[in-house]
Design a protein around this motif. Structure first.
Motif, PDB file in Angstrom:
ATOM      1  N   PHE A 201      19.667  56.558  46.035  1.00 39.20           N
ATOM      2  CA  PHE A 201      20.044  55.873  47.211  1.00 39.20           C
ATOM      3  C   PHE A 201      20.580  54.459  47.140  1.00 39.20           C
ATOM      4  CE2 PHE A 201      19.466  53.705  51.367  1.00 39.20           C
ATOM      5  CZ  PHE A 201      20.342  54.081  52.111  1.00 39.20           C
ATOM      6  N   LEU A 202      19.618  53.401  46.275  1.00 37.20           N
ATOM      7  CA  LEU A 202      20.138  52.337  45.970  1.00 37.20           C
ATOM      8  C   LEU A 202      21.362  52.092  45.267  1.00 37.20           C
ATOM      9  CD1 LEU A 202      16.525  50.807  45.576  1.00 37.20           C
ATOM     10  CD2 LEU A 202      17.970  50.577  47.379  1.00 37.20           C
ATOM     11  N   VAL A 203      21.731  52.988  44.340  1.00 33.63           N
ATOM     12  CA  VAL A 203      22.748  53.207  43.497  1.00 33.63           C
ATOM     13  C   VAL A 203      24.028  53.186  44.711  1.00 33.63           C
ATOM     14  CG1 VAL A 203      24.125  54.375  41.940  1.00 33.63           C
ATOM     15  CG2 VAL A 203      21.671  53.975  41.733  1.00 33.63           C
ATOM     16  N   TYR A 204      23.849  54.415  45.447  1.00 31.96           N
ATOM     17  CA  TYR A 204      25.013  54.403  46.316  1.00 31.96           C
ATOM     18  C   TYR A 204      25.166  53.434  47.095  1.00 31.96           C
ATOM     19  CZ  TYR A 204      26.313  55.288  51.344  1.00 31.96           C
ATOM     20  OH  TYR A 204      26.829  55.516  52.584  1.00 31.96           O
ATOM     21  N   LEU A 205      23.931  52.626  47.729  1.00 33.21           N
ATOM     22  CA  LEU A 205      24.100  51.333  48.445  1.00 33.21           C
ATOM     23  C   LEU A 205      25.042  50.390  47.917  1.00 33.21           C
ATOM     24  CD1 LEU A 205      20.958  50.398  50.245  1.00 33.21           C
ATOM     25  CD2 LEU A 205      22.873  51.203  51.214  1.00 33.21           C
ATOM     26  N   GLY A 206      24.899  50.169  46.355  1.00 39.18           N
ATOM     27  CA  GLY A 206      25.621  49.126  45.665  1.00 39.18           C
ATOM     28  C   GLY A 206      27.226  49.605  45.657  1.00 39.18           C
ATOM     29  N   GLU A 207      27.521  50.510  45.812  1.00 38.38           N
ATOM     30  CA  GLU A 207      28.922  50.915  45.543  1.00 38.38           C
ATOM     31  C   GLU A 207      29.220  52.327  46.530  1.00 38.38           C
ATOM     32  OE1 GLU A 207      32.568  51.129  42.218  1.00 38.38           O
ATOM     33  OE2 GLU A 207      30.312  51.262  41.737  1.00 38.38           O
ATOM     34  N   PRO A 208      29.116  52.285  47.789  1.00 40.05           N
ATOM     35  CA  PRO A 208      29.532  53.712  48.333  1.00 40.05           C
ATOM     36  C   PRO A 208      30.887  54.161  48.473  1.00 40.05           C
ATOM     37  CG  PRO A 208      29.410  51.708  50.016  1.00 40.05           C
ATOM     38  CD  PRO A 208      29.130  51.375  48.532  1.00 40.05           C
ATOM     39  N   ALA A 209      31.884  53.369  48.021  1.00 41.04           N
ATOM     40  CA  ALA A 209      33.046  53.958  47.934  1.00 41.04           C
ATOM     41  C   ALA A 209      33.357  54.654  46.661  1.00 41.04           C
ATOM     42  CB  ALA A 209      34.283  52.626  47.559  1.00 41.04           C
ATOM     43  N   LYS A 210      32.265  54.925  45.552  1.00 43.39           N
ATOM     44  CA  LYS A 210      32.363  55.809  44.562  1.00 43.39           C
ATOM     45  C   LYS A 210      32.349  57.357  45.065  1.00 43.39           C
ATOM     46  CE  LYS A 210      29.874  54.611  41.095  1.00 43.39           C
ATOM     47  NZ  LYS A 210      28.843  54.304  40.173  1.00 43.39           N
ATOM     48  N   LEU A 211      31.720  57.514  46.072  1.00 43.62           N
ATOM     49  CA  LEU A 211      31.625  58.940  46.742  1.00 43.62           C
ATOM     50  C   LEU A 211      33.017  59.392  47.245  1.00 43.62           C
ATOM     51  CD1 LEU A 211      28.537  58.725  49.046  1.00 43.62           C
ATOM     52  CD2 LEU A 211      28.746  59.685  46.773  1.00 43.62           C
ATOM     53  N   VAL A 212      33.641  58.466  47.786  1.00 46.63           N
ATOM     54  CA  VAL A 212      35.105  58.474  48.314  1.00 46.63           C
ATOM     55  C   VAL A 212      36.040  58.809  46.772  1.00 46.63           C
ATOM     56  CG1 VAL A 212      37.387  57.579  49.318  1.00 46.63           C
ATOM     57  CG2 VAL A 212      34.833  57.181  50.130  1.00 46.63           C
ATOM     58  N   ARG A 213      35.804  57.920  45.507  1.00 45.84           N
ATOM     59  CA  ARG A 213      36.525  57.990  44.501  1.00 45.84           C
ATOM     60  C   ARG A 213      36.395  59.538  44.125  1.00 45.84           C
ATOM     61  NH1 ARG A 213      34.824  52.826  43.227  1.00 45.84           N
ATOM     62  NH2 ARG A 213      33.685  53.885  41.414  1.00 45.84           N
ATOM     63  N   TYR A 214      35.186  59.858  44.006  1.00 45.16           N
ATOM     64  CA  TYR A 214      34.678  61.358  43.608  1.00 45.16           C
ATOM     65  C   TYR A 214      35.798  62.178  44.224  1.00 45.16           C
ATOM     66  CZ  TYR A 214      30.551  59.722  40.878  1.00 45.16           C
ATOM     67  OH  TYR A 214      29.735  59.105  40.254  1.00 45.16           O
ATOM     68  N   GLN A 215      35.820  62.265  45.571  1.00 43.25           N
ATOM     69  CA  GLN A 215      36.563  63.221  46.374  1.00 43.25           C
ATOM     70  C   GLN A 215      38.202  63.085  46.000  1.00 43.25           C
ATOM     71  OE1 GLN A 215      35.909  62.420  50.326  1.00 43.25           O
ATOM     72  NE2 GLN A 215      33.482  63.260  50.319  1.00 43.25           N
ATOM     73  N   ILE A 216      38.851  61.660  45.868  1.00 43.08           N
ATOM     74  CA  ILE A 216      39.857  61.594  45.618  1.00 43.08           C
ATOM     75  C   ILE A 216      40.232  62.156  44.095  1.00 43.08           C
ATOM     76  CG2 ILE A 216      41.779  59.871  45.391  1.00 43.08           C
ATOM     77  CD1 ILE A 216      40.506  58.275  47.446  1.00 43.08           C
ATOM     78  N   GLY A 217      39.326  61.870  43.076  1.00 42.83           N
ATOM     79  CA  GLY A 217      39.524  62.274  41.711  1.00 42.83           C
ATOM     80  C   GLY A 217      39.767  63.864  41.783  1.00 42.83           C
ATOM     81  N   LEU A 218      38.848  64.621  42.600  1.00 43.03           N
ATOM     82  CA  LEU A 218      39.060  66.024  42.525  1.00 43.03           C
ATOM     83  C   LEU A 218      40.264  66.386  43.241  1.00 43.03           C
ATOM     84  CD1 LEU A 218      37.745  68.913  42.327  1.00 43.03           C
ATOM     85  CD2 LEU A 218      36.729  68.602  44.617  1.00 43.03           C
ATOM     86  N   TYR A 219      41.003  65.766  44.338  1.00 40.74           N
ATOM     87  CA  TYR A 219      42.372  66.098  44.588  1.00 40.74           C
ATOM     88  C   TYR A 219      43.306  65.667  43.648  1.00 40.74           C
ATOM     89  CZ  TYR A 219      39.883  66.692  49.050  1.00 40.74           C
ATOM     90  OH  TYR A 219      39.071  66.947  50.097  1.00 40.74           O
ATOM     91  N   VAL A 220      43.123  64.654  42.866  1.00 36.86           N
ATOM     92  CA  VAL A 220      44.143  64.420  41.925  1.00 36.86           C
ATOM     93  C   VAL A 220      44.159  65.290  40.812  1.00 36.86           C
ATOM     94  CG1 VAL A 220      44.675  62.580  39.872  1.00 36.86           C
ATOM     95  CG2 VAL A 220      44.122  61.702  42.406  1.00 36.86           C
ATOM     96  N   LEU A 221      42.913  65.762  40.396  1.00 35.64           N
ATOM     97  CA  LEU A 221      42.792  66.760  39.311  1.00 35.64           C
ATOM     98  C   LEU A 221      43.698  68.191  39.732  1.00 35.64           C
ATOM     99  CD1 LEU A 221      39.255  66.406  37.982  1.00 35.64           C
ATOM    100  CD2 LEU A 221      41.415  65.447  36.896  1.00 35.64           C
ATOM    101  N   ILE A 222      43.323  68.430  41.018  1.00 32.89           N
ATOM    102  CA  ILE A 222      43.894  69.971  41.417  1.00 32.89           C
ATOM    103  C   ILE A 222      45.623  69.528  41.629  1.00 32.89           C
ATOM    104  CG2 ILE A 222      44.309  71.249  43.467  1.00 32.89           C
ATOM    105  CD1 ILE A 222      41.402  70.711  44.149  1.00 32.89           C
TER     106      ILE A 222
END
Length: 243
Positions: A201-222
């Motif tokens: 959770f503390l890693v998530y707090l440090g960079e919450p936008a990383k979760l959004v990047r994961y989602q965008i990255g999946l759409y880019v690969l598709i």
């Protein structure tokens, strides 16, 4: 030429590279997985119930955390909103900074970026390295952060452990290991798992936008996969008459 190479190596290596290899506590690896939503939710519950009394996460809002971790606003209000009035508020500590400095000698730091500043392995090892120390004002000490002002707020989970030291060749205390004097309410594995969730959770707090990047990255690969099919068909169409 030799001096130049030495200076070049020192410039390229990160600060503390040599010190970390020879001195300081051994850090335990931790499995960080921001796609593990259940782990992040458990970590959020631990943070709000046990850390937020003293430590802020002032770069995060409750509703943003709830949205990212799949927690509805109703559940945030019922289970996580103890230190604020509205779900849109920042996650600030309950304890005033002046009172904290008076009681502990230093104001507890904001933990928004602690995992980025210290690295996850440091945080994970620190949370598991408290031991009883009668010479400390709080009664606790930590192998990773000697003479830390923070008491062990999760000792009821982990239990009381004593740190064993021995003198090295230079007469300096060298950490050997822990000895459990009184078991806690959790087994060692369960406590380690809980601290892994909190670190996650503390890693998530440090960079919450990383979760959004994961989602965008999946759409880019598709998109790239679909584009590759059309590009291949177009290439065949252009080159069908070329022999």
């Amino acid at each position: 030429m030799k001096k130049f190479l030495i200076l070049l190596v020192l410039a390229v290596l990160p600060a503390g590279a040599f010190a970390s290899s020879e001195h300081g506590p051994k850090l335990d690896p931790v499995n960080i997985d921001l796609s593990d939503t259940a782990s992040l939710q458990r970590g959020a519950r631990i943070f709000v119930n046990y850390c937020l009394s003293c430590h802020s996460a002032s770069y995060m809002r409750y509703n943003r955390m709830g949205h990212d971790l799949g927690i509805s606003e109703e559940l945030v209000k019922e289970n996580l909103l103890f230190a604020a009035d509205k779900v849109g508020d920042l996650m600030k500590a309950v304890m005033p900074q002046d009172d904290a400095k008076l009681w502990f000698g230093v104001a507890p730091p904001d933990l928004s970026l602690i995992a980025r500043a210290r690295k996850p392995a440091w945080v994970y090892t620190y949370l598991r390295s408290f031991y009883r120390d009668p010479k400390s004002p709080s009664g606790w000490n930590n192998v990773v952060f000697p003479h830390v002002a923070m008491p062990h707020v999760l000792y009821e989970w982990q239990g009381d452990q004593r740190a064993a030291f021995k003198k090295d060749a230079h007469g300096v205390d060298e950490f050997e290991g822990f000895e459990l004097e009184r078991p806690g309410s959790m087994s060692a594995k369960d406590y380690d798992d809980a601290m892994r969730d909190l670190t996650n959770f503390l890693v998530y707090l440090g960079e919450p936008a990383k979760l959004v990047r994961y989602q965008i990255g999946l759409y880019v690969l598709i998109f790239l996969a679909v584009f590759l099919v059309f590009a291949y068909l177009l290439k065949k169409e252009y080159w069908k008459d070329v022999h």
